[in-house]
Write an enzyme that holds these catalytic residues in place. Structure first.
Site, short mmCIF file in Angstrom:
data_model
loop_
_atom_site.label_atom_id
_atom_site.label_comp_id
_atom_site.label_asym_id
_atom_site.label_seq_id
_atom_site.Cartn_x
_atom_site.Cartn_y
_atom_site.Cartn_z
N GLN A 8 39.85 101.91 56.92
CA GLN A 8 39.47 100.52 56.65
C GLN A 8 38.04 100.38 57.16
OE1 GLN A 8 40.53 97.58 55.23
NE2 GLN A 8 38.64 96.72 56.02
N GLN B 206 35.49 97.98 56.19
CA GLN B 206 34.90 96.67 56.42
C GLN B 206 35.35 96.13 57.78
OE1 GLN B 206 36.02 93.57 53.67
NE2 GLN B 206 34.09 92.50 53.89
N PRO C 152 46.77 96.82 58.16
CA PRO C 152 46.34 95.63 58.92
C PRO C 152 45.92 94.45 58.05
CG PRO C 152 44.58 97.26 58.88
CD PRO C 152 45.76 97.89 58.21
N GLY D 132 45.82 92.31 54.19
CA GLY D 132 46.56 92.10 52.96
C GLY D 132 46.05 93.03 51.90
N GLY D 133 44.75 93.04 51.76
CA GLY D 133 44.16 93.89 50.75
C GLY D 133 42.74 94.24 51.12
N MET D 134 42.26 95.33 50.56
CA MET D 134 40.86 95.71 50.77
C MET D 134 40.34 96.24 49.45
SD MET D 134 38.28 95.83 52.69
CE MET D 134 36.71 96.33 51.97
N GLU D 135 39.20 95.67 49.06
CA GLU D 135 38.68 95.85 47.70
C GLU D 135 37.92 97.16 47.50
OE1 GLU D 135 37.79 93.60 50.00
OE2 GLU D 135 35.65 93.14 49.96
N HIS E 219 42.67 88.58 43.91
CA HIS E 219 41.58 88.47 44.88
C HIS E 219 40.82 89.79 45.01
CE1 HIS E 219 39.71 86.89 48.65
NE2 HIS E 219 39.70 88.18 48.97
N GLU E 220 41.54 90.87 45.25
CA GLU E 220 40.86 92.15 45.44
C GLU E 220 40.15 92.60 44.16
OE1 GLU E 220 40.54 92.64 48.42
OE2 GLU E 220 42.29 91.58 49.20
N HIS F 217 36.82 90.91 43.74
CA HIS F 217 35.77 91.53 44.56
C HIS F 217 35.00 92.61 43.78
CE1 HIS F 217 35.90 89.85 48.57
NE2 HIS F 217 37.17 90.10 48.75
N GLU G 109 33.59 86.58 50.24
CA GLU G 109 34.98 86.09 50.30
C GLU G 109 35.19 84.73 49.64
OE1 GLU G 109 37.19 88.04 50.95
OE2 GLU G 109 36.17 89.64 52.07
N ASP H 218 35.78 89.79 60.71
CA ASP H 218 36.64 90.95 60.56
C ASP H 218 37.91 90.59 59.80
OD1 ASP H 218 37.92 89.40 62.33
OD2 ASP H 218 38.10 90.89 63.91
N TYR I 92 36.42 81.72 53.34
CA TYR I 92 37.24 81.87 52.14
C TYR I 92 37.43 80.52 51.43
CZ TYR I 92 38.81 86.58 53.54
OH TYR I 92 38.87 87.90 53.89
N ARG J 61 50.69 93.61 59.27
CA ARG J 61 49.61 92.81 58.70
C ARG J 61 49.12 91.81 59.75
NH1 ARG J 61 50.14 89.65 52.95
NH2 ARG J 61 48.01 88.85 52.83
N LYS K 114 47.26 89.21 59.79
CA LYS K 114 47.37 87.79 59.48
C LYS K 114 48.75 87.23 59.87
CE LYS K 114 48.12 85.27 55.26
NZ LYS K 114 47.99 85.15 53.83
N1 BES Z 1 37.66 92.07 52.19
C1 BES Z 1 38.79 91.42 52.69
C2 BES Z 1 39.36 92.03 53.95
C3 BES Z 1 38.39 92.10 55.13
C4 BES Z 1 37.46 91.08 55.35
C5 BES Z 1 38.43 93.17 55.97
C6 BES Z 1 36.56 91.18 56.41
C7 BES Z 1 37.55 93.26 57.03
C8 BES Z 1 36.60 92.26 57.25
C9 BES Z 1 39.88 91.31 51.65
O1 BES Z 1 39.40 91.12 50.36
C10 BES Z 1 40.69 90.08 51.95
O2 BES Z 1 40.12 89.03 51.91
N2 BES Z 1 41.98 90.22 52.24
C11 BES Z 1 42.86 89.11 52.54
C12 BES Z 1 43.63 88.67 51.34
C13 BES Z 1 43.11 87.53 50.57
C14 BES Z 1 44.05 87.17 49.45
C15 BES Z 1 42.78 86.32 51.39
C16 BES Z 1 43.87 89.59 53.55
O3 BES Z 1 43.78 90.75 53.96
O4 BES Z 1 44.74 88.83 53.94
ZN ZN Z 2 38.48 89.26 50.18
#
Ligand code: BES
Ligand code: ZN
Length: 639
Positions: A173, A175, A303, A305-308, A332-333, A336, A355, A411, A419, A591, A593
């Site tokens: 990961q 980012q 960790p 939800g998603g990473m693009e 979402h991904e 990106h 974001e 992060d 967002y 996860r 979040k």
């Molecule tokens: N790029 C982000 C994840 C991220 C942001 C990792 C900043 C590290 C630093 C990814 O696109 C993202 O926003 N994921 C969200 C899901 C989204 C639907 C809000 C997540 O992981 O919950």
């Molecule tokens: Zn995102």
């Protein structure tokens, strides 16, 4: 493994690659120096500068990375060589790279004479500057190195931590600033680099990366070798790897899913609309420029939800609900691929450009595929998240879209501003300008700035130049600077349609007034269930929670977002009957979040909650990602 190809072969390969590429990119014939036009430009304005890198790209910068790496599961290290092509001022004396805990064996410029280098003092967040002394003719660095076993970008899973339980697993990961823990390069989103990698893994495992495959895998002598090559220049945080017992299923002509074999069918059916999403996204904002769009569904410990990651989005398996109700994450991904991967925040103070724009775009994809009702409900939930964040911050300085230097490096934590306020800003622009004109503008924005870094100032200048065009009335109506540089909420905000949740809000009022749990609950959309749970009073009597839990079967829900919303409410009210469900949730997925807020809420409740938090964290910690561990360790729960 053959770490370094002969110089002549490398030059021939690069020349060939340069001839085959139609897009502008940064691959240049060796020795000749890079043709300027093929190197993604660095923005030179002060607001584009990245405080989270040690690099000084205007003196010397990396424009191509070639990795040849071995994945060692026993030692928890990735090691081998990184060959960096650099562009430099003729009089540059050194190049500064980012390094976080790397073990460096040697650095040369291809000749036998080693180059001198120095690793500076380590900052806990940023790591260390790696200063390499340049000779006048140095155009390439060859670094032999290994990552540390505790590299922040890498999560090493034992077989028991995977779904299949038989083979180990690794994923990265990058980012925001973690890739410097396994790749010695200039780790800044404004310093775009093309890259390629040859990856050696134990035979029987598959390595996937965020780039097109450049050769068929070879298995020989106990190892398998995989090759990938990203022809476009990308921000270095977008280099990603996954290694494990992986199987692939096609979802459509350009789309497919990788995951562990036991997960494959469930993942593929949840993702069945992916190909349609790509088409819908293209129809909105222009061509998908990355070739394939595949997804890697990770083990539950993931960790985020998603990473693009380009060409290969990484996803938590917790989005699988069985009814596609959480695929907003996929939209979402995918979004990106435009906002973030094509046009990229030049530094992390402008994260909202990645974001916020993506959250807006996500909702447009959802509307195109699932219709305006679902999209309006999801937009309304996002508006609620924004309001919650504004209230928590008392509309203070942390509620600006463009972050000040003190806010540090986002992060993926608190999302309510970058967002949700970011998305609300774009929805407000859409409403004032009109959808047709706004969509045409946004599409042209992605075209104009494709494969380039972006800042807030540049984005607003682009809107003024291409959309406002001197129209003073429109300029005043939009309040661009208020949105981006001021805290709180500008007066022109486009509010969500109250109709979206009218019946749910009635049910909230009825239950809060002492009525029975809503009988229609099981037929509601996921967004409606979330709105209901989030809008209930935070303090509730045990008997009322009991009634809810029994009637709505909340402890048993298979929808992880609904489960999270319920457990949050339950823990705030010391609701014992939800503790077993909580323990299962916290130990079966990672996860952040979900995990972090629940554990924090418990830890704050010294008498009742903290002992539960201590007990659960002891068991769960090892399965969480290093980033999540680092944040939760601050609570001093032990374990
Ligand atoms: N790029 C982000 C994840 C991220 C942001 C990792 C900043 C590290 C630093 C990814 O696109 C993202 O926003 N994921 C969200 C899901 C989204 C639907 C809000 C997540 O992981 O919950
Ligand atoms: Zn995102």
């Amino acid at each position: 493994m053959n770490l370094i190809r002969s110089a002549a072969a490398a030059a021939a390969a690069l020349l060939l690659a340069a001839c085959q590429q139609s897009e502008t990119n940064t691959v240049a014939p060796e020795g000749a120096g890079p043709p300027e036009a093929q190197i993604a430009p660095i923005l030179e304005t002060p607001e584009a500068k990245d405080a989270a890198t040690y690099a000084r790209p205007l003196e010397a910068r990396v424009y191509h990375v070639a990795l040849d790496l071995n994945v060692d599961f026993d030692a928890k290290r990735i090691g081998g060589t990184a060959a960096l092509d650099i562009d430099r001022k003729p009089d540059a004396k050194e190049i500064i790279l980012d390094d976080k805990g790397l073990e460096i064996e040697s650095i040369t410029d291809g000749s036998n004479e080693p180059l001198e280098y120095k690793v500076g003092a380590a900052d806990p967040k940023l790591g260390s500057p790696l200063a390499v002394t340049l000779r006048p003719d140095t155009r390439r660095l060859i670094i032999k190195y290994k990552s540390a076993p505790d590299a922040g970008a890498l999560q090493w899973l034992t077989p028991e931590q995977t779904a299949g339980k038989k083979k180990p697993y690794l994923f990265s990961q990058g980012q925001a600033i973690e890739n410097r823990s396994w790749i010695p390069t200039q780790d800044s989103p404004g310093i775009r680099q093309s890259w390629e990698a040859t990856i050696h893994v134990p035979a029987g495992l598959t390595a996937v990366m965020s780039a097109p495959k450049s050769a068929e895998p070879i298995t020989q002598g106990g190892e398998s070798v995989f090759s990938y090559k990203m022809p476009h220049s990308v921000a270095p945080y977008m280099i990603a790897i996954g290694v494990g017992d992986l199987a692939f299923k096609s979802l459509g002509p350009r789309t497919g899913v990788w995951t562990e074999p036991v997960m494959l069918d469930r993942a593929a059916s949840e993702l069945e609309d992916t190909e349609k999403m790509v088409a819908a996204a293209e129809k909105l904002y222009g061509p998908y420029r990355w070739g394939r769009y595949d997804l890697l569904v990770l083990p539950p410990a993931a960790p985020y939800g998603g990473m693009e990651n380009p060409t290969l989005t990484f996803l938590t398996p917790t989005f699988i609900a069985g009814d596609k109700s959480l695929v907003g994450l996929v939209a979402h991904e995918l979004a990106h691929s435009w906002s973030g991967n094509l046009v990229t925040n030049s530094n992390w103070a402008d994260s909202w450009l990645n974001e916020g724009v993506t959250s807006y775009f996500e909702n447009r994809i959802m509307e195109a595929i699932y219709g305006p009702k679902r999209a309006a409900q999801e937009a309304s939930l996002s508006f609620d998240e924004m309001e919650k964040a504004l209230a928590e911050e008392h509309n203070g300085p942390n509620t600006q879209l463009h972050l000040g230097p003190k806010e540090g490096v986002p992060d993926g934590g608190s999302g309510g501003i970058i967002y949700d306020k970011g998305a609300v800003f774009l929805r407000t622009l859409e409403k004032i300008i009109g959808r047709e004109k706004w969509d045409a503008y946004l599409r042209s924005y992605f075209d104009r700035h494709a494969f380039q870094p972006m800042t807030s100032a540049r984005f607003l200048a682009d809107i003024r130049e291409n959309l406002i065009k001197g129209d003073k009335t429109l300029e005043a109506k939009l309040q661009l600077d208020n949105w981006v540089y001021k805290p709180g909420l500008p007066s022109n905000v486009a509010r969500p349609d109250p109709v979206a949740f009218a019946s749910v809000d009635r049910a909230v009022r009825a239950f809060a007034a002492g009525g029975p749990p809503p009988s229609a609950f099981s037929g509601w959309t996921t967004a409606e269930k979330l709105r209901f749970l989030n809008k209930l009073p935070r303090k509730m009597a045990k008997a009322r929670l009991d009634a809810l839990n029994k009637a709505l079967k909340l402890n048993e829900t298979g929808n992880n977002e609904v489960l999270f919303a319920w457990l949050d409410l339950a823990m705030r009210n010391r609701f014992d009957p939800a503790v077993p469900a909580l323990e299962k949730f916290l130990t079966s997925q990672g996860r952040r979040k979900f995990v972090q807020p629940l554990i924090e809420t418990l830890a704050e409740d010294k008498e009742w909650g903290r002992p539960i938090a201590v007990r659960v964290y002891k068991v769960a910690r090892a399965s969480y990602h290093p980033i999540t561990q680092r944040d939760l360790d601050k609570l001093k729960l032990g374990g």
